[in-house]
Design an enzyme around this catalytic site. Sequence first.
Site, PDB file in Angstrom:
ATOM      1  CG  ASP A 193      20.619  17.132   4.669  1.00  0.00           C
ATOM      2  OD1 ASP A 193      20.781  17.746   3.616  1.00  0.00           O
ATOM      3  OD2 ASP A 193      20.718  15.893   4.753  1.00  0.00           O
ATOM      4  CG  HIS A 227      20.861  13.466   1.801  1.00  0.00           C
ATOM      5  ND1 HIS A 227      21.171  14.730   2.236  1.00  0.00           N
ATOM      6  CD2 HIS A 227      21.560  13.288   0.664  1.00  0.00           C
ATOM      7  CE1 HIS A 227      22.021  15.287   1.396  1.00  0.00           C
ATOM      8  NE2 HIS A 227      22.272  14.435   0.432  1.00  0.00           N
TER       9      HIS A 227
HETATM   10  P1  NAX Z   1      32.770  11.787  -7.001  1.00  0.00           P
HETATM   11  O1  NAX Z   1      32.101  11.419  -8.285  1.00  0.00           O
HETATM   12  O2  NAX Z   1      33.827  12.837  -6.984  1.00  0.00           O
HETATM   13  O3  NAX Z   1      33.433  10.464  -6.377  1.00  0.00           O
HETATM   14  C1  NAX Z   1      32.758   9.257  -6.295  1.00  0.00           C
HETATM   15  C2  NAX Z   1      33.790   8.166  -6.391  1.00  0.00           C
HETATM   16  O4  NAX Z   1      33.144   6.933  -6.160  1.00  0.00           O
HETATM   17  C3  NAX Z   1      34.460   8.073  -7.775  1.00  0.00           C
HETATM   18  O5  NAX Z   1      35.865   8.157  -7.615  1.00  0.00           O
HETATM   19  C4  NAX Z   1      34.010   6.707  -8.282  1.00  0.00           C
HETATM   20  O6  NAX Z   1      35.021   6.067  -9.054  1.00  0.00           O
HETATM   21  C5  NAX Z   1      33.762   5.980  -6.972  1.00  0.00           C
HETATM   22  N1  NAX Z   1      32.889   4.812  -7.099  1.00  0.00           N
HETATM   23  C6  NAX Z   1      31.837   4.615  -7.934  1.00  0.00           C
HETATM   24  N2  NAX Z   1      31.355   3.377  -7.794  1.00  0.00           N
HETATM   25  C7  NAX Z   1      32.077   2.778  -6.829  1.00  0.00           C
HETATM   26  C8  NAX Z   1      32.071   1.485  -6.250  1.00  0.00           C
HETATM   27  N3  NAX Z   1      31.208   0.552  -6.657  1.00  0.00           N
HETATM   28  N4  NAX Z   1      32.985   1.200  -5.289  1.00  0.00           N
HETATM   29  C9  NAX Z   1      33.878   2.118  -4.899  1.00  0.00           C
HETATM   30  N5  NAX Z   1      33.957   3.361  -5.436  1.00  0.00           N
HETATM   31  C10 NAX Z   1      33.066   3.677  -6.375  1.00  0.00           C
HETATM   32  O7  NAX Z   1      31.612  12.109  -5.982  1.00  0.00           O
HETATM   33  P2  NAX Z   1      31.651  12.896  -4.593  1.00  0.00           P
HETATM   34  O8  NAX Z   1      31.453  14.332  -4.850  1.00  0.00           O
HETATM   35  O9  NAX Z   1      32.830  12.440  -3.817  1.00  0.00           O
HETATM   36  O10 NAX Z   1      30.286  12.375  -3.939  1.00  0.00           O
HETATM   37  C11 NAX Z   1      30.126  11.014  -3.561  1.00  0.00           C
HETATM   38  C12 NAX Z   1      28.671  10.730  -3.240  1.00  0.00           C
HETATM   39  O11 NAX Z   1      28.238  11.501  -2.133  1.00  0.00           O
HETATM   40  C13 NAX Z   1      27.694  11.067  -4.368  1.00  0.00           C
HETATM   41  O12 NAX Z   1      26.770   9.999  -4.488  1.00  0.00           O
HETATM   42  C14 NAX Z   1      26.987  12.311  -3.857  1.00  0.00           C
HETATM   43  O13 NAX Z   1      25.716  12.447  -4.428  1.00  0.00           O
HETATM   44  C15 NAX Z   1      26.944  12.022  -2.394  1.00  0.00           C
HETATM   45  N6  NAX Z   1      26.685  13.137  -1.488  1.00  0.00           N
HETATM   46  C16 NAX Z   1      25.950  12.901  -0.378  1.00  0.00           C
HETATM   47  C17 NAX Z   1      25.713  13.871   0.569  1.00  0.00           C
HETATM   48  C18 NAX Z   1      24.915  13.572   1.805  1.00  0.00           C
HETATM   49  O14 NAX Z   1      24.669  14.516   2.577  1.00  0.00           O
HETATM   50  N7  NAX Z   1      24.478  12.353   2.091  1.00  0.00           N
HETATM   51  C19 NAX Z   1      26.205  15.260   0.376  1.00  0.00           C
HETATM   52  C20 NAX Z   1      27.337  15.346  -0.573  1.00  0.00           C
HETATM   53  C21 NAX Z   1      27.248  14.454  -1.783  1.00  0.00           C
HETATM   54  O15 NAX Z   1      26.438  15.071  -2.736  1.00  0.00           O
END
Ligand code: NAX
Length: 325
Positions: free
Chosen positions: A159, A187
């Site tokens: 952000d 966030h």
């Molecule tokens: P993806 O859905 O591509 O990848 C997430 C991965 O996490 C998947 O491979 C899933 O199998 C794995 N996962 C789920 N539960 C798990 C657990 N208990 N232990 C280990 N792995 C687990 O998501 P992606 O685009 O990579 O985003 C990841 C996260 O970042 C999301 O929650 C998203 O909302 C968040 N974000 C946060 C941002 C921030 O600024 N703080 C910005 C970007 C993003 O939106």
Amino acid sequence: MKAPVHVAVTGAAGQISYSLLFRIASGDFLGPDQPICLHLLEITPALGALEGAVMELNDCAFPLLQSVSMSDDAEVAFKDIDFAFLVGARPRGPGMERKDLLEANAAIFSVQGKALNKVAKRDVRVLVVGNPANTNALIAMNNAPDLDPRNFTAMTRLDHNRAMSLLAEKTGNHNTDVTKMTIWGNHSATQYPDLHNCLINGEDALSKVDASWYADDFIPAVQQRGAAIIKARGLSSAASAASSALDHMRTWVQGTADGDWVSMGIPSDGSYGIEEGLIYSFPVTVKDGDYSIVQGLEINDFSRERMIATENELKEERDGVKHLL
Ligand code: NAX
């Protein structure tokens, strides 16, 4: 050669990690002379996909990469780690209420907090990226009573970077001309990007833009940037999230530049009247690996109202998962 650092990444088969892992391994995190051991955590059904990513990591023949391990058990993945990028989280599924999403993630982050407490190095630095990032960090922190709460942080650096770049674009400057940007709070769409102390080439940023652009365009544009990217790309931000995660951790290790600060979601110590213990984004400076909240900023009514709104959202999120704290 330096001793390797041990870096855990969760959600390692996801799209943010597909950028993050390669940049950590190539030296973008701690520089070209710091060997890295990667500890990757995924849920069991994603281990196959993760194997593919690991094959690609190996195929890059990165000189700094000493080892890569994969696990679906947090106590294995977090053993003796120095850094944890907690990226993996449960996305919102069809028909899932916000409350269900909070609960599903709370369950994940309580398990991971307990595992960090049990097996990670005592000075492990934790960055939560997975959403709802602030509340997930709060849960992990509360489940790790033997670790210093200050070692649990949430990412608002994306952000912060977005706000710098949007302001630079509007005023015809480069993002490196912008200093003292601040993101307050959560966030989420309630975050408050504050220009009152921000400078462009050392001059008051607010004197360079219309008050109406600031209130009616800039603030909502930063708050909604994630949604704008989903609309344009069909997928949520990934490379920029990975890049900002590296910025966050690197700043935490290497410090902030003189005369500047960054935004980090950290446990509130009550500064600026924000309830103690909430994971709230503040402007911070970092020196010798330790962060301090920038003190003494003047807060006017415009800012106070927005800082309280985002604090209230964080209180609601916390109250929704109280049983896991
Ligand atoms: P993806 O859905 O591509 O990848 C997430 C991965 O996490 C998947 O491979 C899933 O199998 C794995 N996962 C789920 N539960 C798990 C657990 N208990 N232990 C280990 N792995 C687990 O998501 P992606 O685009 O990579 O985003 C990841 C996260 O970042 C999301 O929650 C998203 O909302 C968040 N974000 C946060 C941002 C921030 O600024 N703080 C910005 C970007 C993003 O939106």
